[in-house]
Write an enzyme that holds these catalytic residues in place. Sequence first.
Site, PDB file in Angstrom:
ATOM      1  N   LYS A 177      40.450 -30.580   0.733  1.00 51.07           N
ATOM      2  CA  LYS A 177      41.093 -30.660   2.012  1.00 51.07           C
ATOM      3  C   LYS A 177      40.349 -31.790   2.857  1.00 51.07           C
ATOM      4  O   LYS A 177      39.264 -31.944   2.867  1.00 51.07           O
ATOM      5  CB  LYS A 177      41.458 -29.389   2.538  1.00 51.07           C
ATOM      6  CG  LYS A 177      40.113 -28.419   2.562  1.00 51.07           C
ATOM      7  CD  LYS A 177      39.040 -28.836   3.589  1.00 51.07           C
ATOM      8  CE  LYS A 177      39.052 -29.345   4.825  1.00 51.07           C
ATOM      9  NZ  LYS A 177      37.740 -29.689   5.670  1.00 51.07           N
ATOM     10  N   TYR A 183      42.611 -25.727   8.572  1.00 55.19           N
ATOM     11  CA  TYR A 183      42.359 -24.160   8.248  1.00 55.19           C
ATOM     12  C   TYR A 183      43.278 -23.303   9.525  1.00 55.19           C
ATOM     13  O   TYR A 183      43.858 -22.337   9.019  1.00 55.19           O
ATOM     14  CB  TYR A 183      40.959 -23.739   8.470  1.00 55.19           C
ATOM     15  CG  TYR A 183      40.159 -24.225   7.161  1.00 55.19           C
ATOM     16  CD1 TYR A 183      40.350 -23.442   5.916  1.00 55.19           C
ATOM     17  CD2 TYR A 183      39.203 -25.033   7.369  1.00 55.19           C
ATOM     18  CE1 TYR A 183      39.537 -24.079   4.912  1.00 55.19           C
ATOM     19  CE2 TYR A 183      38.576 -25.481   6.305  1.00 55.19           C
ATOM     20  CZ  TYR A 183      38.618 -25.043   4.896  1.00 55.19           C
ATOM     21  OH  TYR A 183      38.052 -25.333   4.099  1.00 55.19           O
TER      22      TYR A 183
HETATM   23  P1  NDP Z   1      29.495 -35.674   2.659  1.00 60.63           P
HETATM   24  O1  NDP Z   1      29.518 -36.793   3.598  1.00 60.63           O
HETATM   25  O2  NDP Z   1      28.214 -34.855   2.679  1.00 60.63           O
HETATM   26  O3  NDP Z   1      29.401 -36.208   1.019  1.00 60.63           O
HETATM   27  C1  NDP Z   1      30.516 -37.171   0.708  1.00 60.63           C
HETATM   28  C2  NDP Z   1      29.882 -37.943  -0.622  1.00 60.63           C
HETATM   29  O4  NDP Z   1      30.883 -38.782  -1.046  1.00 60.63           O
HETATM   30  C3  NDP Z   1      28.793 -38.631  -0.433  1.00 60.63           C
HETATM   31  O5  NDP Z   1      27.638 -37.987  -0.384  1.00 60.63           O
HETATM   32  C4  NDP Z   1      28.758 -39.735  -1.514  1.00 60.63           C
HETATM   33  O6  NDP Z   1      28.201 -39.100  -2.825  1.00 60.63           O
HETATM   34  C5  NDP Z   1      30.397 -39.938  -1.556  1.00 60.63           C
HETATM   35  N1  NDP Z   1      30.745 -41.151  -0.919  1.00 60.63           N
HETATM   36  C6  NDP Z   1      31.196 -42.140  -1.650  1.00 60.63           C
HETATM   37  N2  NDP Z   1      31.610 -43.353  -0.921  1.00 60.63           N
HETATM   38  C7  NDP Z   1      31.284 -42.776   0.440  1.00 60.63           C
HETATM   39  C8  NDP Z   1      31.371 -43.512   1.553  1.00 60.63           C
HETATM   40  N3  NDP Z   1      31.840 -44.545   1.763  1.00 60.63           N
HETATM   41  N4  NDP Z   1      30.771 -42.967   2.590  1.00 60.63           N
HETATM   42  C9  NDP Z   1      30.321 -41.447   2.641  1.00 60.63           C
HETATM   43  N5  NDP Z   1      30.383 -40.951   1.405  1.00 60.63           N
HETATM   44  C10 NDP Z   1      30.755 -41.614   0.266  1.00 60.63           C
HETATM   45  O7  NDP Z   1      30.842 -35.068   2.590  1.00 60.63           O
HETATM   46  P2  NDP Z   1      31.367 -33.456   2.366  1.00 60.63           P
HETATM   47  O8  NDP Z   1      30.674 -33.163   1.240  1.00 60.63           O
HETATM   48  O9  NDP Z   1      30.994 -32.625   3.632  1.00 60.63           O
HETATM   49  O10 NDP Z   1      32.859 -33.674   2.422  1.00 60.63           O
HETATM   50  C11 NDP Z   1      33.481 -34.174   0.911  1.00 60.63           C
HETATM   51  C12 NDP Z   1      34.973 -33.581   1.209  1.00 60.63           C
HETATM   52  O11 NDP Z   1      35.092 -32.261   0.917  1.00 60.63           O
HETATM   53  C13 NDP Z   1      35.925 -33.726   2.315  1.00 60.63           C
HETATM   54  O12 NDP Z   1      37.151 -34.292   1.934  1.00 60.63           O
HETATM   55  C14 NDP Z   1      35.716 -32.686   3.072  1.00 60.63           C
HETATM   56  O13 NDP Z   1      36.875 -32.277   3.741  1.00 60.63           O
HETATM   57  C15 NDP Z   1      35.659 -31.655   1.924  1.00 60.63           C
HETATM   58  N6  NDP Z   1      34.910 -30.433   2.325  1.00 60.63           N
HETATM   59  C16 NDP Z   1      35.612 -29.161   2.025  1.00 60.63           C
HETATM   60  C17 NDP Z   1      35.058 -28.088   2.471  1.00 60.63           C
HETATM   61  C18 NDP Z   1      35.613 -26.519   2.183  1.00 60.63           C
HETATM   62  O14 NDP Z   1      35.324 -25.721   2.605  1.00 60.63           O
HETATM   63  N7  NDP Z   1      36.861 -26.783   1.300  1.00 60.63           N
HETATM   64  C19 NDP Z   1      33.870 -27.819   2.998  1.00 60.63           C
HETATM   65  C20 NDP Z   1      33.188 -29.058   3.351  1.00 60.63           C
HETATM   66  C21 NDP Z   1      33.904 -30.260   2.941  1.00 60.63           C
HETATM   67  P3  NDP Z   1      27.469 -40.040  -3.739  1.00 60.63           P
HETATM   68  O15 NDP Z   1      26.181 -40.422  -3.082  1.00 60.63           O
HETATM   69  O16 NDP Z   1      27.232 -39.060  -4.674  1.00 60.63           O
HETATM   70  O17 NDP Z   1      28.339 -41.181  -4.023  1.00 60.63           O
END
Ligand code: NDP
Length: 369
Positions: A137, A222
């Site tokens: 989401k 949410y």
């Molecule tokens: P993070 O910033 O922690 O991680 C995002 C990951 O995406 C990065 O670590 C990287 O992984 C990859 N990525 C690829 N391109 C980019 C870029 N240009 N900039 C940044 N990251 C990039 O985010 P979250 O894990 O917190 O959130 C990810 C998604 O999950 C969002 O849509 C958020 O809304 C959702 N979410 C949902 C939750 C829930 O409870 N349902 C809780 C938290 C988040 P890599 O290094 O492996 O390429």
Amino acid sequence: MKHTASQSRRQFLASVGGAALTIPTLTDAWGRPLQQARKLGVALVGLGSYSKNRLAPALQLTQNCRLAGIVTGTPAKAEEWTKKYDIPQTNVYDYKTFDRIIDNKDIDVVYVVLPNSMHAEYVIRAAQAGKHVICEKPMAITEADCQRMIDACKKANQQLAVGYRLHYEPFTKEVMRLGQEKVFGPIKFIESSDGFRIGDPTQWRMKKAMAGGGPLMDVGIYAIQGARYVTGEEPISVTAQLSPKTEPQKFKEVEETIFWQFRFPSGAVSNSTSSYTAGIERLYASCEKGWFELSPAFGYGPLKGRTSNGPIEQPVVNHQATHMDAVCKDLMDGKTLPDHITGVEGKRDVRLLQAIYRAAETGKVVDLK
Ligand code: NDP
């Protein structure tokens, strides 16, 4: 001591005197060992904090799916994850090689856990690679993107779920029941708010192009969900207000705090706050003959609830494992996923997110009928 399958097999072989006995491994149509085949293989796309701290650990608890692959742009993460989770190199992709996943029979489901603006592209590519998709989401940053994602999955004959983990969470299901079955009479007023104090100001969540907006897109969704699932109704109009920024240097591109009010067909009204500067997490419904509330209401739990009759007692579950297991069970059984956790629901929320911003910017009532 834990008794493993391989120990049992060794003990069995020993008991028959170590004779040259081969036990055939039962396999499915793809040649995969049957024990694995009963679980769908999930590939996580984007190994950020949610994948690392929540989804991967949850995939160690799931009955119907397992962590089978990863898609990452960070080679060091690939190295760490393959070791930690015993993932073969053949199931590791980066964003360029991702489309080759089409040939990978270990992967049944692609779970997109990227920054919001990237969801559409990777969901569409996953569907085109013949995989079912779970998308985090908010489903996308525009309603038009949501529609493209739905269309791509339909065309590829793949199902699209959204990471609505709370729809399988027992406390949440109980307040859905209390509200929708009018256990305390018709709902008159809802307070549904979600906010937290954000850290690193350089992260993608603070960039409008990647996040689509601020706290509303991230956690306000949410609060929208809460008001919708306790009433079981769709709002008919919205008004909204942006609070003045107290930290304008930090919040250059996105809102700091936003308030909005929905009207529902039954006459119920809701008031919501979402913020990156103050913590709040509450879903409260005032009904004709009583009230009920969850607080905390939207985080990873344990959630807590009360009604005008006393505490809400429900089992505490791992939200992510319960959600993925439920989605994968339906996929394994060949069932169509229920609308309330699919792209249909994701698009409804994104439409409302956009309407709230429009209402805040114009200062006018936005008609949602
Ligand atoms: P993070 O910033 O922690 O991680 C995002 C990951 O995406 C990065 O670590 C990287 O992984 C990859 N990525 C690829 N391109 C980019 C870029 N240009 N900039 C940044 N990251 C990039 O985010 P979250 O894990 O917190 O959130 C990810 C998604 O999950 C969002 O849509 C958020 O809304 C959702 N979410 C949902 C939750 C829930 O409870 N349902 C809780 C938290 C988040 P890599 O290094 O492996 O390429």
